[in-house]
Design an enzyme around this catalytic site. Structure first.
Site, PDB file in Angstrom:
ATOM      1  N   CYS A 297       0.954  -1.103  -0.013  1.00 27.75           N
ATOM      2  CA  CYS A 297       0.032  -0.031   0.176  1.00 27.75           C
ATOM      3  C   CYS A 297       1.112   1.271   0.012  1.00 27.75           C
ATOM      4  O   CYS A 297       1.504   1.481   1.060  1.00 27.75           O
ATOM      5  CB  CYS A 297      -0.778  -0.128   1.295  1.00 27.75           C
ATOM      6  SG  CYS A 297      -1.826   1.500   1.571  1.00 27.75           S
TER       7      CYS A 297
ATOM      8  N   CYS B 228      -0.730   3.750  -6.448  1.00 20.37           N
ATOM      9  CA  CYS B 228      -1.691   2.950  -5.568  1.00 20.37           C
ATOM     10  C   CYS B 228      -1.631   1.579  -6.308  1.00 20.37           C
ATOM     11  O   CYS B 228      -1.822   1.477  -7.398  1.00 20.37           O
ATOM     12  CB  CYS B 228      -2.950   3.648  -5.424  1.00 20.37           C
ATOM     13  SG  CYS B 228      -4.381   2.585  -4.462  1.00 20.37           S
TER      14      CYS B 228
END
EC number: 5.1.1.3
Length: 271
Positions: A74, A185
């Protein structure tokens, strides 16, 4: 015994990184943990993210999961909390950060875009990456939480909602001089097909999946755990993790996920 690799993300975005790692280490034992009760991380404060990741370490320890490498798949969590997390554990941790350096080297127009969550775009770590590796190019920053939601929907339905994707990208107004887009992302590679269609395949989409897989291999070797740093051409990357964990009810590929709770370590300090 095969190495136990845990991949963590706020949602299913980290599965894009997991796929690459599985291709390099097909014999690994895998756990995939999603803190989907707090999805998306891009809206959270740095303090909250650190608390959630600290809770993850407590979970690993109390459940005696014996994780050999923890991958924080992440960008938001990595840019916000990686250094703090490493101080709390001896488990080797691999983070995911925006691929600014390779993007700058690959760009012919000297204009690259970072497409990420607000937290990643605004993080001091991202600004450091740009200062260190983006001096020869113009780095255009674009933040979106809506794309995270679209990626989650796309993963579950196996179909991109192209009109919503187009509307969100139009609202971002990405500079037409950009020829490399950094997918900052791990959710965003799920939208790669729709993104390529939007850009008419005129831009290069860049993520960190392969680099992360190679880094995991390097760490395993450092700890004398067998690992090939070459891609296994016979592995399709479709193997399922040994175990799925989540903090809110969810199905992944129609499989139920083990529901768990992360303990906030600060609660003990307050009591």
């Amino acid at each position: 015994m095969s190495p136990h690799i845990m991949v963590f993300d706020s949602g299913i975005g980290g599965t894009t990184v997991l796929k690459h790692i599985q291709q390099y280490i097909p014999d690994g034992r895998y756990s995939y943990f999603m803190d989907n009760a707090y999805l998306p991380y891009g809206k959270l404060s740095q303090q909250t993210i650190i608390q959630r990741l600290s809770g993850l370490l407590i979970f690993i320890e109390t459940q005696q999961l014996h994780v050999d490498v923890l991958v924080i798949a992440c960008n938001t969590a990595s840019t916000s909390a990686l250094s703090a997390l490493r101080e709390l554990t001896t488990i080797p941790i691999v983070g995911v950060v925006p691929a600014i350096k390779p993007a700058a080297l690959l760009s012919k127009s000297q204009h690259i875009a970072l497409l990420a969550t607000p937290a990643t775009v605004q993080s001091s770590y991202t600004q450091q990456l740009i200062s260190q590796h983006g001096q020869a190019v113009t780095v255009h920053l674009y933040a979106s939480v809506e794309l995270v939601t679209l990626a989650e929907q796309t993963y579950q339905s196996k179909k991109i909602i192209q009109d919503k994707l187009v509307a969100e990208l139009d609202s971002l107004a990405i500079d037409n001089r950009v020829d490399v887009v950094v997918l900052g992302c791990t959710h965003f590679p799920i939208l790669a097909k729709g993104l390529n269609e939007y850009f008419n395949s005129t831009v290069l989409l860049l993520d960190s999946g392969v680099a992360i897989a190679k880094r995991v291999c390097a760490i395993l070797k450092e700890h004398n755990i067998d690992c090939s740093d070459e891609l296994d051409a016979n592995c399709t990357g479709k193997k399922k993790p040994l175990r799925y964990y989540a903090t809110a009810s969810i199905y992944v590929d129609k499989q139920p996920v083990e529901l768990v709770t992360l303990i906030d370590p600060t609660q003990n300090e307050k009591s």
